[in-house]
Structures are given as C-alpha cells and as structure tokens.
Design an enzyme around this catalytic site. Structure first.
Site, PDB file in Angstrom:
ATOM      1  N   LYS A   1       0.856  -1.193   0.000  1.00 13.63           N
ATOM      2  CA  LYS A   1       0.000   0.000   0.000  1.00 13.63           C
ATOM      3  C   LYS A   1       0.883   1.232   0.000  1.00 13.63           C
ATOM      4  CE  LYS A   1      -4.626   0.658   0.519  1.00 13.63           C
ATOM      5  NZ  LYS A   1      -5.752  -0.215   0.191  1.00 13.63           N
TER       6      LYS A   1
ATOM      7  N   GLY B   1     -20.917   6.344   5.276  1.00  9.45           N
ATOM      8  CA  GLY B   1     -20.078   6.714   4.133  1.00  9.45           C
ATOM      9  C   GLY B   1     -20.810   6.467   2.828  1.00  9.45           C
TER      10      GLY B   1
ATOM     11  N   ALA C   1     -16.819   4.074   5.227  1.00  8.61           N
ATOM     12  CA  ALA C   1     -16.099   5.358   5.237  1.00  8.61           C
ATOM     13  C   ALA C   1     -14.628   5.088   5.515  1.00  8.61           C
ATOM     14  CB  ALA C   1     -16.710   6.301   6.261  1.00  8.61           C
ATOM     15  N   MET C   2     -14.294   4.962   6.811  1.00 14.73           N
ATOM     16  CA  MET C   2     -12.880   4.741   7.130  1.00 14.73           C
ATOM     17  C   MET C   2     -12.734   3.551   8.074  1.00 14.73           C
ATOM     18  SD  MET C   2     -14.423   7.064   9.028  1.00 14.73           S
ATOM     19  CE  MET C   2     -14.651   7.439  10.739  1.00 14.73           C
TER      20      MET C   2
HETATM   21  P1  NAD Z   1     -14.903   7.678  -0.904  1.00 11.47           P
HETATM   22  O1  NAD Z   1     -13.840   8.640  -0.487  1.00 11.47           O
HETATM   23  O2  NAD Z   1     -15.489   7.770  -2.260  1.00 11.47           O
HETATM   24  O3  NAD Z   1     -16.110   7.725   0.141  1.00 11.47           O
HETATM   25  C1  NAD Z   1     -15.947   7.830   1.520  1.00 11.47           C
HETATM   26  C2  NAD Z   1     -17.187   8.558   2.057  1.00 11.47           C
HETATM   27  O4  NAD Z   1     -17.125   8.520   3.494  1.00 11.47           O
HETATM   28  C3  NAD Z   1     -17.261  10.037   1.656  1.00 11.47           C
HETATM   29  O5  NAD Z   1     -18.564  10.321   1.179  1.00 11.47           O
HETATM   30  C4  NAD Z   1     -16.947  10.780   2.951  1.00 11.47           C
HETATM   31  O6  NAD Z   1     -17.578  12.042   3.024  1.00 11.47           O
HETATM   32  C5  NAD Z   1     -17.501   9.803   3.975  1.00 11.47           C
HETATM   33  N1  NAD Z   1     -16.953   9.963   5.322  1.00 11.47           N
HETATM   34  C6  NAD Z   1     -15.695  10.278   5.691  1.00 11.47           C
HETATM   35  N2  NAD Z   1     -15.602  10.329   7.028  1.00 11.47           N
HETATM   36  C7  NAD Z   1     -16.831  10.015   7.504  1.00 11.47           C
HETATM   37  C8  NAD Z   1     -17.375   9.884   8.805  1.00 11.47           C
HETATM   38  N3  NAD Z   1     -16.646  10.104   9.905  1.00 11.47           N
HETATM   39  N4  NAD Z   1     -18.667   9.542   8.939  1.00 11.47           N
HETATM   40  C9  NAD Z   1     -19.424   9.334   7.846  1.00 11.47           C
HETATM   41  N5  NAD Z   1     -18.968   9.448   6.583  1.00 11.47           N
HETATM   42  C10 NAD Z   1     -17.687   9.785   6.416  1.00 11.47           C
HETATM   43  O7  NAD Z   1     -14.241   6.221  -0.646  1.00 11.47           O
HETATM   44  P2  NAD Z   1     -14.716   4.830  -1.279  1.00 11.47           P
HETATM   45  O8  NAD Z   1     -13.925   4.554  -2.503  1.00 11.47           O
HETATM   46  O9  NAD Z   1     -16.200   4.794  -1.305  1.00 11.47           O
HETATM   47  O10 NAD Z   1     -14.175   3.813  -0.173  1.00 11.47           O
HETATM   48  C11 NAD Z   1     -14.839   3.673   1.066  1.00 11.47           C
HETATM   49  C12 NAD Z   1     -14.049   2.733   1.965  1.00 11.47           C
HETATM   50  O11 NAD Z   1     -13.931   1.454   1.326  1.00 11.47           O
HETATM   51  C13 NAD Z   1     -12.609   3.198   2.232  1.00 11.47           C
HETATM   52  O12 NAD Z   1     -12.274   2.875   3.559  1.00 11.47           O
HETATM   53  C14 NAD Z   1     -11.764   2.361   1.267  1.00 11.47           C
HETATM   54  O13 NAD Z   1     -10.447   2.104   1.730  1.00 11.47           O
HETATM   55  C15 NAD Z   1     -12.567   1.064   1.247  1.00 11.47           C
HETATM   56  N6  NAD Z   1     -12.365   0.282   0.013  1.00 11.47           N
HETATM   57  C16 NAD Z   1     -12.662   0.856  -1.198  1.00 11.47           C
HETATM   58  C17 NAD Z   1     -12.452   0.112  -2.357  1.00 11.47           C
HETATM   59  C18 NAD Z   1     -12.791   0.692  -3.708  1.00 11.47           C
HETATM   60  O14 NAD Z   1     -12.836  -0.080  -4.680  1.00 11.47           O
HETATM   61  N7  NAD Z   1     -13.062   1.983  -3.832  1.00 11.47           N
HETATM   62  C19 NAD Z   1     -11.945  -1.201  -2.279  1.00 11.47           C
HETATM   63  C20 NAD Z   1     -11.681  -1.749  -1.021  1.00 11.47           C
HETATM   64  C21 NAD Z   1     -11.887  -0.996   0.128  1.00 11.47           C
HETATM   65  C1  PPY Z   2      -8.077  -2.204  -1.904  1.00  5.88           C
HETATM   66  O1  PPY Z   2      -8.782  -3.142  -2.325  1.00  5.88           O
HETATM   67  O2  PPY Z   2      -8.055  -1.926  -0.692  1.00  5.88           O
HETATM   68  C2  PPY Z   2      -7.259  -1.430  -2.815  1.00  5.88           C
HETATM   69  O3  PPY Z   2      -6.331  -0.782  -2.383  1.00  5.88           O
HETATM   70  C3  PPY Z   2      -7.568  -1.439  -4.277  1.00  5.88           C
HETATM   71  C4  PPY Z   2      -6.583  -2.255  -5.038  1.00  5.88           C
HETATM   72  C5  PPY Z   2      -6.816  -3.608  -5.213  1.00  5.88           C
HETATM   73  C6  PPY Z   2      -5.918  -4.361  -5.953  1.00  5.88           C
HETATM   74  C7  PPY Z   2      -4.815  -3.766  -6.516  1.00  5.88           C
HETATM   75  C8  PPY Z   2      -4.584  -2.417  -6.333  1.00  5.88           C
HETATM   76  C9  PPY Z   2      -5.482  -1.650  -5.609  1.00  5.88           C
END
Ligand code: NAD
Ligand code: PPY
Length: 356
Positions: free
Chosen positions: A79, A183, A240-241
């Site tokens: 990462k 989120g 979200a996080m």
């Molecule tokens: P994003 O940034 O598009 O969305 C996150 C949302 O959470 C935003 O709308 C933000 O305003 C909201 N947020 C932030 N802090 C908050 C709080 N305290 N309370 C409520 N809402 C809050 O991110 P995403 O791509 O939707 O990813 C969401 C989570 O999923 C992340 O933790 C990310 O690491 C995880 N994730 C995403 C992917 C992917 O394909 N995008 C893959 C695996 C894991």
């Molecule tokens: C995740 O799934 O948490 C990611 O970081 C997305 C991703 C998955 C596989 C390769 C690179 C990034």
C-alpha cells in the site's frame, strides 16, 4: 506512534521520501510478495505524524496480503500512503500534480515489485497521471486503456457479504431489514442503491452535506455522523474509514451484524472477540471488500471480462459461508477464521502460490 516503533514491522519493505517543496511525505510498504508482486492502492491524507502514516500503510498493506490470499489472486500485499501537508481539498492542482509525479517516480524505482491502484482520495484520472511515469499502475481510466474505477465491483461484493452475513445471523434476506451505511462515497453510495433494491430500510450517515441531501431525496433516513455507533440497526455497513470498531464500540454497538467496505474496520483482534461474545456476526473486511481487487487484477492481469469479475465477486458470499462455518467449528472469531484460510494459502507448503 513513533517512527522507531512503526519501523519495527514484519513486512518486507518500507520506502519513504520527503518532498520539501510541497511538505509531503511518501510511504510505500510492501507487506508480502509471497504470492506475486505486492499490490494495493494509493491513499492520500493529512496524518497527525509520519508515525501515523507508517502505521496506516503497514496495516493496509497487511490487509492487502490477506485479501489477495483469501481471494486466490496471484498478487502480494502492499500500500502507498501520501502524507499530505493539509487535507486533500486544500491542495491545489499544481501541487497535487507534483505530488503524483514524485509518487510515480518512487513506484517506478521498485521495478514492478509493487503495483498501485486507486484508494481513498485518489481516482482513475490520478492513475492516468501516474502511468505517464510508471507502468506499475492498475485502475487507469477506461479511455486510457485501464479497468477504470473498482468501486462498483467493491460495492457488489459488499452487498453479497451483507446478504450472506444477514442470512447466517438468522435475519433471512435484507428485505425489510434496517441497514445502516456509514459513508456514501463511491462504494457506499452503490451499496445503498443495491440494498434499497433488495428491500432494506436504509439509515445513512456521511460528513458531506451534499451526499446527505441526495440520500434524503432518495427517501433514506439520515443519521448524524457522530450517532452512528449508537444507532440501532440489523446490519451495520462501515463504508467510510477503518478503525471504527474498538473494544468499547464492540461492547455497545446496537446491531446484530457488521459487513462493510472499509479496510481494517476492527482496531484489533480483541474487538472481534467482544463482538463474537455478544453474537454480533462480523464479515472480515478483507473478504467482504475484495470485489475491487477482482476487478483490477482480474481485468488487468488475468484477462477476465466484466462477467468474470461479477461471477468471482458474487463468490464472496460463498467464501464468507466458509469463514462462518470454520469460525463456528473452531469456536474462534470470524476474523481469526478468515486469517486461517488466508494463511493456509500463504504457507510455504501451499502449492497454489505463484512462482515469482
Ligand atoms: P470515498 O472517499 O469515495 O467515500 C468515503 C465517504 O465517506 C465520503 O462520502 C466521505 O464524506 C464519507 N466519510 C468520511 N468520514 C466520515 C465519517 N466520519 N462519517 C461518515 N462518513 C464519512 O471512498 P470509497 O472509494 O467509497 O471507499 C470507502 C471505503 O472502502 C474506504 O475505507 C476504502 O479504503 C474502502 N475500500 C474501497 C475500495 C474501492 O474499490 N473503492 C476497495 C476496497 C476498500
Ligand atoms: C483495496 O482493495 O483496498 C485497494 O487498495 C484497491 C486495489 C486492489 C488491488 C490492486 C490495487 C489496488
């Protein structure tokens, strides 16, 4: 979180660089290349200290190793964390562009031992820019020859995880169930749509008023962001996080099940034990959120088409069933059961590991 402490880490490599002009510190952590080149997205955020950035990168890289292993993908875990001098929305475009160029140089120096992709605060157009300097990038825009955003696939996988978890917890289908989504971003917004189509009653929280307004117009119930852990629901979906459930939250959170997209939802193993003791069934996040990895690695490494990605992502429900059965048989947490499955594949005796 001192740098000294955070460097005592069991992963394979930590790379760090500071750019004085922008005040940005870059971290790349490779947790494991046992199953293939390390891979995992680039997260940009404003951290309280470099120790916090190192810690986040290390935990996220470790989760990527487990995600790849449990999902049977021929990649390792890594990462990147870009520790910004200010929150992302306060970084101007020229500064951001310089930051991306430096990050791309760093990735390129690793010569393919680490492949990046989008994560929080980075997107496909950022991947396009990185790809002008380095080829070790997944998730470029479709127009630029990449697989595009992984968010839809991630959301589909989380939805499958929600259904499997509700079923195993004795809740039946999501129809009529109270589902709380924290989120409403790229993944959470899609999770809400899928859960609503399945008949769930949606409670939603975000810190972004525009996203809340759209959710309210769609008829969902708004929960204040700081009330999430006190709001009663059948299933809680943290999108979200990470680090949202520690032992104290696990002891009181008024839900029957947890399944969401955020990486590292639980702060530690103890939080998982507390949930288990209360009968709250928790989908391990590195199983539930693997749809994005299926999309990026499947499309860009394994030659899959969109149907292949959907089929493998739907399989997340079956993997979770396996995890839940193992957890019941052994009397261990669902997180520990998923770790066992992942570690079986990571063990030196495993013959399924890619030769790298
Ligand atoms: P994003 O940034 O598009 O969305 C996150 C949302 O959470 C935003 O709308 C933000 O305003 C909201 N947020 C932030 N802090 C908050 C709080 N305290 N309370 C409520 N809402 C809050 O991110 P995403 O791509 O939707 O990813 C969401 C989570 O999923 C992340 O933790 C990310 O690491 C995880 N994730 C995403 C992917 C992917 O394909 N995008 C893959 C695996 C894991
Ligand atoms: C995740 O799934 O948490 C990611 O970081 C997305 C991703 C998955 C596989 C390769 C690179 C990034």
């Amino acid at each position: 979180m001192s740098i000294d402490d955070e460097l005592r880490w069991d992963g394979e490599l930590t790379v760090a660089r500071h750019d004085r002009e922008t005040g940005t510190t870059f971290v790349i952590r490779i947790d494991s290349t046992r199953l293939g080149p390390a891979s995992g997205g680039t997260r940009a955020a404003h951290y309280p200290s470099i120790g916090h950035a190192l810690a986040d990168a290390g935990k996220l890289a470790g989760a990527m190793t487990l995600k790849m292993a449990v999902s049977d993908l021929p990649m390792g875990g890594g990462k990147s964390v870009i520790a910004l001098p200010a929150p992302r929305n306060r970084i101007d475009s020229a500064t951001w562009s310089r930051i991306l160029d430096i990050h791309a140089e760093n990735i390129d120096k690793l010569e393919g031992n680490y492949w990046t992709g989008p994560d929080v605060n980075t997107n496909s157009s950022d991947m396009d820019q990185l790809s002008r300097t380095t080829k070790y990038v997944f998730g470029r825009s479709v127009d630029n020859g990449g697989a595009g955003s992984s968010a839809h696939a991630t959301a589909l996988g989380v939805f499958e995880a929600m259904k499997a978890t509700a079923r195993r917890r004795g809740l039946g289908t999501l129809d009529g169930r109270k589902v709380l989504v924290q989120g409403l971003g790229a993944v959470g917004g899609d999770v809400v749509r899928l859960a609503a189509q399945a008949g769930a009653r949606l409670l939603v929280a975000d810190t972004d008023p525009q996203r809340l307004e759209a959710a309210s117009l769609a008829g969902h119930t708004i929960v204040p962001a700081d009330e999430v852990l006190r709001t009663s629901c059948d299933l809680f979906a943290p999108c979200a996080m990470g680090g949202i459930i520690d032992s104290a939250a696990a002891a009181s959170i008024p839900t029957l099940a947890v399944a969401g997209a955020a990486n590292n939802i639980l702060t530690d193993a103890a939080a998982g034990e507390v949930l288990r003791s209360r009968g709250v069934l928790c989908a391990p996040d590195f199983v539930a959120n693997a749809g994005g990895a299926f999309h990026l690695v499947g499309r860009e490494v394994l030659g899959w088409n969109e149907d292949d990605v959907v089929e493998r992502t739907r399989g997340i429900g079956r993997t979770l069933d396996e995890v839940y059965s193992l957890s019941e048989e052994r009397g261990i947490t669902t997180e520990a059961a998923a770790l066992l499955l992942a570690r079986t594949r990571l063990s030196p005796a495993s013959t399924t590991a890619a030769a790298t």
